[in-house]
Scaffold this motif. Structure first.
Motif, PDB file in Angstrom:
ATOM      1  N   ARG A  82      -1.430 -13.314   5.632  1.00 25.56           N
ATOM      2  CA  ARG A  82      -0.485 -13.927   4.698  1.00 25.56           C
ATOM      3  C   ARG A  82       0.935 -13.920   5.243  1.00 25.56           C
ATOM      4  NH1 ARG A  82      -3.732 -10.680   1.673  1.00 25.56           N
ATOM      5  NH2 ARG A  82      -2.145  -9.048   1.412  1.00 25.56           N
ATOM      6  N   GLY A  83       1.164 -13.157   6.312  1.00 24.67           N
ATOM      7  CA  GLY A  83       2.483 -13.090   6.924  1.00 24.67           C
ATOM      8  C   GLY A  83       3.468 -12.226   6.187  1.00 24.67           C
ATOM      9  N   ARG A  84       2.976 -11.335   5.335  1.00 25.39           N
ATOM     10  CA  ARG A  84       3.876 -10.446   4.593  1.00 25.39           C
ATOM     11  C   ARG A  84       3.070  -9.260   4.066  1.00 25.39           C
ATOM     12  NH1 ARG A  84       2.371 -14.507   1.178  1.00 25.39           N
ATOM     13  NH2 ARG A  84       1.588 -13.831  -0.867  1.00 25.39           N
ATOM     14  N   GLY A  85       3.790  -8.174   3.812  1.00 19.91           N
ATOM     15  CA  GLY A  85       3.155  -6.995   3.247  1.00 19.91           C
ATOM     16  C   GLY A  85       3.968  -5.759   3.582  1.00 19.91           C
ATOM     17  N   GLN A  94       6.896  -0.407  14.489  1.00 18.54           N
ATOM     18  CA  GLN A  94       7.342  -1.080  15.697  1.00 18.54           C
ATOM     19  C   GLN A  94       6.373  -2.194  16.098  1.00 18.54           C
ATOM     20  OE1 GLN A  94      10.325  -0.230  16.736  1.00 18.54           O
ATOM     21  NE2 GLN A  94      10.337  -1.901  18.239  1.00 18.54           N
ATOM     22  N   GLU A  95       5.079  -1.975  15.882  1.00 19.63           N
ATOM     23  CA  GLU A  95       4.086  -3.004  16.198  1.00 19.63           C
ATOM     24  C   GLU A  95       4.248  -4.251  15.340  1.00 19.63           C
ATOM     25  OE1 GLU A  95      -0.096  -2.241  16.662  1.00 19.63           O
ATOM     26  OE2 GLU A  95       0.272  -0.095  16.925  1.00 19.63           O
ATOM     27  N   TYR A  96       4.553  -4.054  14.050  1.00 15.52           N
ATOM     28  CA  TYR A  96       4.411  -5.158  13.093  1.00 15.52           C
ATOM     29  C   TYR A  96       5.717  -5.650  12.481  1.00 15.52           C
ATOM     30  CZ  TYR A  96      -0.517  -4.143  13.457  1.00 15.52           C
ATOM     31  OH  TYR A  96      -1.779  -3.940  13.941  1.00 15.52           O
ATOM     32  N   ARG A  97       6.842  -5.086  12.877  1.00 13.96           N
ATOM     33  CA  ARG A  97       8.099  -5.459  12.213  1.00 13.96           C
ATOM     34  C   ARG A  97       8.451  -6.921  12.422  1.00 13.96           C
ATOM     35  NH1 ARG A  97      13.029  -2.368  15.123  1.00 13.96           N
ATOM     36  NH2 ARG A  97      14.050  -3.472  13.430  1.00 13.96           N
ATOM     37  N   ARG A  98       7.977  -7.524  13.516  1.00 10.22           N
ATOM     38  CA  ARG A  98       8.265  -8.948  13.768  1.00 10.22           C
ATOM     39  C   ARG A  98       7.149  -9.854  13.262  1.00 10.22           C
ATOM     40  NH1 ARG A  98      10.035  -5.922  17.985  1.00 10.22           N
ATOM     41  NH2 ARG A  98      12.267  -6.105  18.509  1.00 10.22           N
ATOM     42  N   ARG A  99       6.184  -9.271  12.542  1.00 12.43           N
ATOM     43  CA  ARG A  99       5.062 -10.067  12.025  1.00 12.43           C
ATOM     44  C   ARG A  99       5.009 -10.037  10.499  1.00 12.43           C
ATOM     45  NH1 ARG A  99      -0.131  -8.367  15.481  1.00 12.43           N
ATOM     46  NH2 ARG A  99      -1.005 -10.182  14.392  1.00 12.43           N
ATOM     47  N   GLY A 100       6.139  -9.715   9.892  1.00 13.71           N
ATOM     48  CA  GLY A 100       6.242  -9.794   8.437  1.00 13.71           C
ATOM     49  C   GLY A 100       5.807  -8.554   7.686  1.00 13.71           C
ATOM     50  N   ILE A 101       5.517  -7.449   8.392  1.00 16.05           N
ATOM     51  CA  ILE A 101       5.033  -6.238   7.739  1.00 16.05           C
ATOM     52  C   ILE A 101       6.095  -5.154   7.816  1.00 16.05           C
ATOM     53  CG2 ILE A 101       3.170  -4.531   7.632  1.00 16.05           C
ATOM     54  CD1 ILE A 101       2.273  -7.465   7.233  1.00 16.05           C
ATOM     55  N   ARG A 102       6.424  -4.575   6.675  1.00 18.96           N
ATOM     56  CA  ARG A 102       7.342  -3.441   6.632  1.00 18.96           C
ATOM     57  C   ARG A 102       6.537  -2.156   6.489  1.00 18.96           C
ATOM     58  NH1 ARG A 102      11.105  -5.051   1.710  1.00 18.96           N
ATOM     59  NH2 ARG A 102       9.044  -5.552   0.916  1.00 18.96           N
ATOM     60  N   VAL A 103       6.911  -1.141   7.247  1.00 14.75           N
ATOM     61  CA  VAL A 103       6.252   0.166   7.167  1.00 14.75           C
ATOM     62  C   VAL A 103       7.327   1.228   7.024  1.00 14.75           C
ATOM     63  CG1 VAL A 103       4.695   1.821   8.257  1.00 14.75           C
ATOM     64  CG2 VAL A 103       4.356  -0.644   8.618  1.00 14.75           C
ATOM     65  N   LEU A 104       7.198   2.064   6.003  1.00 16.45           N
ATOM     66  CA  LEU A 104       8.170   3.116   5.717  1.00 16.45           C
ATOM     67  C   LEU A 104       7.463   4.457   5.610  1.00 16.45           C
ATOM     68  CD1 LEU A 104      11.080   4.032   4.654  1.00 16.45           C
ATOM     69  CD2 LEU A 104      10.079   3.750   2.365  1.00 16.45           C
ATOM     70  N   ALA A 105       8.027   5.469   6.243  1.00 15.81           N
ATOM     71  CA  ALA A 105       7.578   6.845   6.022  1.00 15.81           C
ATOM     72  C   ALA A 105       8.554   7.515   5.064  1.00 15.81           C
ATOM     73  CB  ALA A 105       7.512   7.609   7.331  1.00 15.81           C
ATOM     74  N   LEU A 106       8.037   8.041   3.973  1.00 11.57           N
ATOM     75  CA  LEU A 106       8.830   8.804   3.016  1.00 11.57           C
ATOM     76  C   LEU A 106       8.647  10.284   3.342  1.00 11.57           C
ATOM     77  CD1 LEU A 106      10.439   9.322   0.406  1.00 11.57           C
ATOM     78  CD2 LEU A 106       8.293   9.025  -0.862  1.00 11.57           C
ATOM     79  N   LEU A 133       0.854  -1.184   0.000  1.00  9.56           N
ATOM     80  CA  LEU A 133       0.000   0.000   0.000  1.00  9.56           C
ATOM     81  C   LEU A 133       0.890   1.234   0.000  1.00  9.56           C
ATOM     82  CD1 LEU A 133      -2.687   1.565   0.385  1.00  9.56           C
ATOM     83  CD2 LEU A 133      -2.404   1.205   2.858  1.00  9.56           C
ATOM     84  N   VAL A 134       0.691   2.106  -0.984  1.00 12.40           N
ATOM     85  CA  VAL A 134       1.409   3.381  -1.040  1.00 12.40           C
ATOM     86  C   VAL A 134       0.388   4.486  -0.792  1.00 12.40           C
ATOM     87  CG1 VAL A 134       2.895   4.917  -2.371  1.00 12.40           C
ATOM     88  CG2 VAL A 134       3.066   2.429  -2.686  1.00 12.40           C
ATOM     89  N   ASN A 135       0.375   4.994   0.424  1.00  9.71           N
ATOM     90  CA  ASN A 135      -0.514   6.097   0.788  1.00  9.71           C
ATOM     91  C   ASN A 135       0.163   7.404   0.376  1.00  9.71           C
ATOM     92  OD1 ASN A 135      -2.940   5.094   2.120  1.00  9.71           O
ATOM     93  ND2 ASN A 135      -1.569   4.301   3.707  1.00  9.71           N
ATOM     94  N   ASN A 136      -0.041   7.768  -0.882  1.00 12.42           N
ATOM     95  CA  ASN A 136       0.623   8.940  -1.439  1.00 12.42           C
ATOM     96  C   ASN A 136      -0.289  10.159  -1.523  1.00 12.42           C
ATOM     97  OD1 ASN A 136       2.512  10.480  -3.389  1.00 12.42           O
ATOM     98  ND2 ASN A 136       0.659  10.169  -4.619  1.00 12.42           N
ATOM     99  N   ALA A 137      -1.590   9.969  -1.668  1.00 14.81           N
ATOM    100  CA  ALA A 137      -2.501  11.092  -1.885  1.00 14.81           C
ATOM    101  C   ALA A 137      -2.414  12.095  -0.742  1.00 14.81           C
ATOM    102  CB  ALA A 137      -3.935  10.589  -2.021  1.00 14.81           C
TER     103      ALA A 137
END
Length: 269
Positions: free
Chosen positions: A129-132, A168-180, A84-88
């Motif tokens: 799915r364990g990833r995203g 921090q919540e999801y980094r050990r559950r297969g989810i990457r979150v990035l702020a640009l 998901l790219v929340n760009n708007a």
């Protein structure tokens, strides 16, 4: 395995660049914005150039139930979102009391409420799915108070802190979150404000390098990225100064922008 990326604000600027670079990487796409014609044209170009699937979703993210509508449409089409790219997003400039309250409301609905809502819609499936991955587009404005851009700056601070908390919540559950967190970029953002003086640094990055920086940072599982050396230095120094001092300096810098910016209408994207 083919993966699908949902990109909001995809009809122009950083959104269109994210679409192009992700298509080149082999991702199928869901392109979301308000401009059906531009989305359709972009989708066709990317299908032809890269042999990917590109789906079009037309939705005004300022509407209160926008994220729920998008989630329902994804389910109806059988589309699974892996990235998901929340760009708007959009901004306004001026004295707060003179700004259109409806515009500020829409700004928060797009920049904050829809961003959170769309993350709610797709994150459970990613977890199952364990990833995203999620990329949230913030700004260098996220790192300090921004007089005359008070609503915009606060919305981007929310995006940055929200992203860091989720990571921090999801980094050990297969989810990457990035702020640009880019500085000024050559997009329609400044056209909507009516002045390029809003880029107080006086320099503009091109969308291509900014998106490449974001995708490299996501690949490396970084928490946030601020493309450009000057932007990165400013972002890391500002939080280390007293907040009232930073706000006072920001007011002096942006005062001139206040006097030449127009009170924008929302862009057509």
């Amino acid at each position: 395995m083919r993966t699908t990326a949902l990109i909001t604000g995809a009809s122009s600027g950083l959104g269109a660049e994210f679409a192009a670079q992700l298509a080149a990487r082999g991702h199928d796409l869901v392109l979301l914005a308000r401009s059906a014609d531009r989305l359709a044209a972009l989708a066709e170009r990317l299908r032809t150039a890269h042999g990917i699937e590109a789906h079009v979703l037309v939705q005004d993210l300022a509407e209160p139930d926008a994220a729920v509508r998008v989630g329902a449409e994804l389910a109806a089409r059988g589309l699974v979102v892996d990235l998901l790219v929340n760009n708007a997003g959009f901004g306004s400039c001026g004295r707060f009391e003179a700004n259109d309250a409806r515009l500020d409301h829409d700004q928060l609905m797009v920049n904050v409420v829809a961003l959170v809502g769309l993350t709610h819609e797709v994150l459970p499936g990613m977890l199952a799915r364990g990833r995203g991955s999620v990329i949230n587009v913030a700004s260098t404005a996220a790192f300090q108070p921004t007089p005359y851009f008070a609503v915009y700056g606060a919305s981007k601070t929310f995006v940055l802190d929200f992203s860091l908390g989720l990571r921090q919540e999801y980094r050990r559950r297969g989810i990457r979150v990035l702020a640009l967190c880019p500085g000024p970029v050559e997009t329609g953002f400044f056209d909507a404000l009516g002045t390029r003086a809003a880029a107080v640094t006086g320099s503009f990055a091109l969308p291509g390098p900014v998106v490449r920086s974001a995708l490299r940072a996501l690949d490396a599982d970084r928490a946030y990225v601020t493309p450009g050396l000057a932007n990165a230095v400013t972002a890391h120094l500002a939080p280390r100064r007293p907040r009232t001092f930073v706000a006072a300096i920001a007011e002096r810098v942006s005062r001139g922008v206040r006097d030449v910016a127009k009170n924008p209408q929302r862009r057509s994207a």
